[in-house]
Enzyme design. Structure first.
Site, mmCIF file in Angstrom:
data_model
loop_
_atom_site.group_PDB
_atom_site.id
_atom_site.type_symbol
_atom_site.label_atom_id
_atom_site.label_comp_id
_atom_site.label_asym_id
_atom_site.label_seq_id
_atom_site.Cartn_x
_atom_site.Cartn_y
_atom_site.Cartn_z
ATOM 1 C CB SER A 186 -5.675 -4.827 -11.545
ATOM 2 O OG SER A 186 -4.812 -5.132 -10.478
HETATM 3 N N1 SAH Z 1 -5.840 -5.241 -6.147
HETATM 4 C C1 SAH Z 1 -5.607 -3.917 -6.691
HETATM 5 C C2 SAH Z 1 -4.240 -3.794 -7.319
HETATM 6 C C3 SAH Z 1 -3.301 -3.309 -6.343
HETATM 7 S S1 SAH Z 1 -1.649 -3.061 -6.903
HETATM 8 C C4 SAH Z 1 -6.709 -3.571 -7.683
HETATM 9 O O1 SAH Z 1 -7.750 -4.141 -7.614
HETATM 10 O O2 SAH Z 1 -6.527 -2.689 -8.485
HETATM 11 C C5 SAH Z 1 -0.820 -4.127 -5.769
HETATM 12 C C6 SAH Z 1 -0.882 -3.732 -4.324
HETATM 13 O O3 SAH Z 1 -0.116 -4.712 -3.616
HETATM 14 C C7 SAH Z 1 -0.268 -2.383 -3.998
HETATM 15 O O4 SAH Z 1 -1.206 -1.598 -3.344
HETATM 16 C C8 SAH Z 1 0.908 -2.735 -3.087
HETATM 17 O O5 SAH Z 1 1.123 -1.795 -2.059
HETATM 18 C C9 SAH Z 1 0.463 -4.074 -2.516
HETATM 19 N N2 SAH Z 1 1.545 -4.904 -1.992
HETATM 20 C C10 SAH Z 1 2.805 -5.097 -2.508
HETATM 21 N N3 SAH Z 1 3.516 -5.926 -1.712
HETATM 22 C C11 SAH Z 1 2.690 -6.273 -0.678
HETATM 23 C C12 SAH Z 1 2.848 -7.087 0.474
HETATM 24 N N4 SAH Z 1 3.991 -7.715 0.756
HETATM 25 N N5 SAH Z 1 1.801 -7.216 1.328
HETATM 26 C C13 SAH Z 1 0.623 -6.568 1.084
HETATM 27 N N6 SAH Z 1 0.418 -5.777 0.018
HETATM 28 C C14 SAH Z 1 1.432 -5.628 -0.856
#
Ligand code: SAH
Length: 225
Positions: free
Chosen positions: A70
């Site tokens: 993010s």
């Molecule tokens: N929190 C992260 C951003 C991650 S991007 C940061 O600090 O940068 C979003 C993440 O959500 C991805 O890794 C994706 O695989 C996960 N994601 C999407 N759908 C999901 C679900 N149903 N359950 C768990 N994780 C999920």
């Protein structure tokens, strides 16, 4: 790598980190503890080495598997909103995070929370985040490889829930896992028209507040094998 090169990178990061913090301030982040945490969290360790030189830009970056780390500004906004009203020095009890990704938001949040429960549906991301957080000595976190759309019932209720992938609608199950007075931060909507929403629980009442437009990857059903 020579010691000199090491030091060189360290100096560049100090300067670029300062610049990032200045930018977040300009954009309206006022919580000093959150700004300080972002300054000291080594974001370059959460991305591929090839992208490390861009780690302190205020931008999302790819982390593989079609996912992103993010944007620091958004991490700051979510963290600030989650711990709003928390007296200085006090911590939130339990927080649920959905979408661990590389674990950056988890790491930023960790010192403000007694314990974080975080779910990720892509196994290699889950494994790497687990190792990374351990290496960084962040130990108040329990990670799980699972579909987070239904929350984590056995650990509920949570004082806060942070979702870092966007569903089209707020999953009702998540609201029921919020503690009274607790807050849910979640991006909602289709790609290109997502809004960040803050929901505060007041008994059976759920107050929604819009925190602006965002661009997250979608919240996907099921786990990826
Ligand atoms: N929190 C992260 C951003 C991650 S991007 C940061 O600090 O940068 C979003 C993440 O959500 C991805 O890794 C994706 O695989 C996960 N994601 C999407 N759908 C999901 C679900 N149903 N359950 C768990 N994780 C999920």
């Amino acid at each position: 790598m020579s010691q000199r090169q090491h030091r060189g990178i360290g100096m560049t990061s100090a300067r670029t980190r300062d610049r990032l913090i200045e930018r977040l301030r300009t954009e309206g982040i006022i919580n000093q503890a959150v700004l300080e945490r972002i300054r000291t969290t080594p974001r370059h360790l959460f991305v591929d080495e090839a992208l490390a030189s861009r780690a302190y830009e205020d931008t999302a970056l790819p982390i593989g598997f079609g996912q992103t780390i993010s944007q620091p500004y958004i991490v700051a906004v979510m963290t600030e909103a989650l711990i709003r009203d928390l007296p200085p020095g006090e911590k939130l009890g339990k927080v649920l995070e959905i979408g661990t990704g590389c674990g950056y938001q988890t790491a930023v949040l960790a010192p403000f929370v007694e314990h974080i429960y975080s779910l990720e549906r892509i196994r290699p991301l889950f494994q790497r985040a687990k190792e990374r957080l351990r290496t960084l000595d962040i130990n108040n976190v329990t990670l799980r490889y699972a579909d987070g759309r239904h929350g984590w019932q056995s650990q509920a209720p949570f004082d806060g829930i942070v979702v870092t992938a966007a569903p089209h609608e707020i999953p009702q199950g998540l609201l029921s896992q919020l503690e009274d007075g607790g807050r849910l931060l979640i991006p909602v909507g289709h790609r290109g028209e997502q809004g960040l929403v803050c929901v505060t629980r007041d008994g059976d009442d759920f107050q929604r507040r819009a925190l602006g437009l965002v661009s997250f990857v979608p919240l996907v059903e099921g786990i990826e094998r």
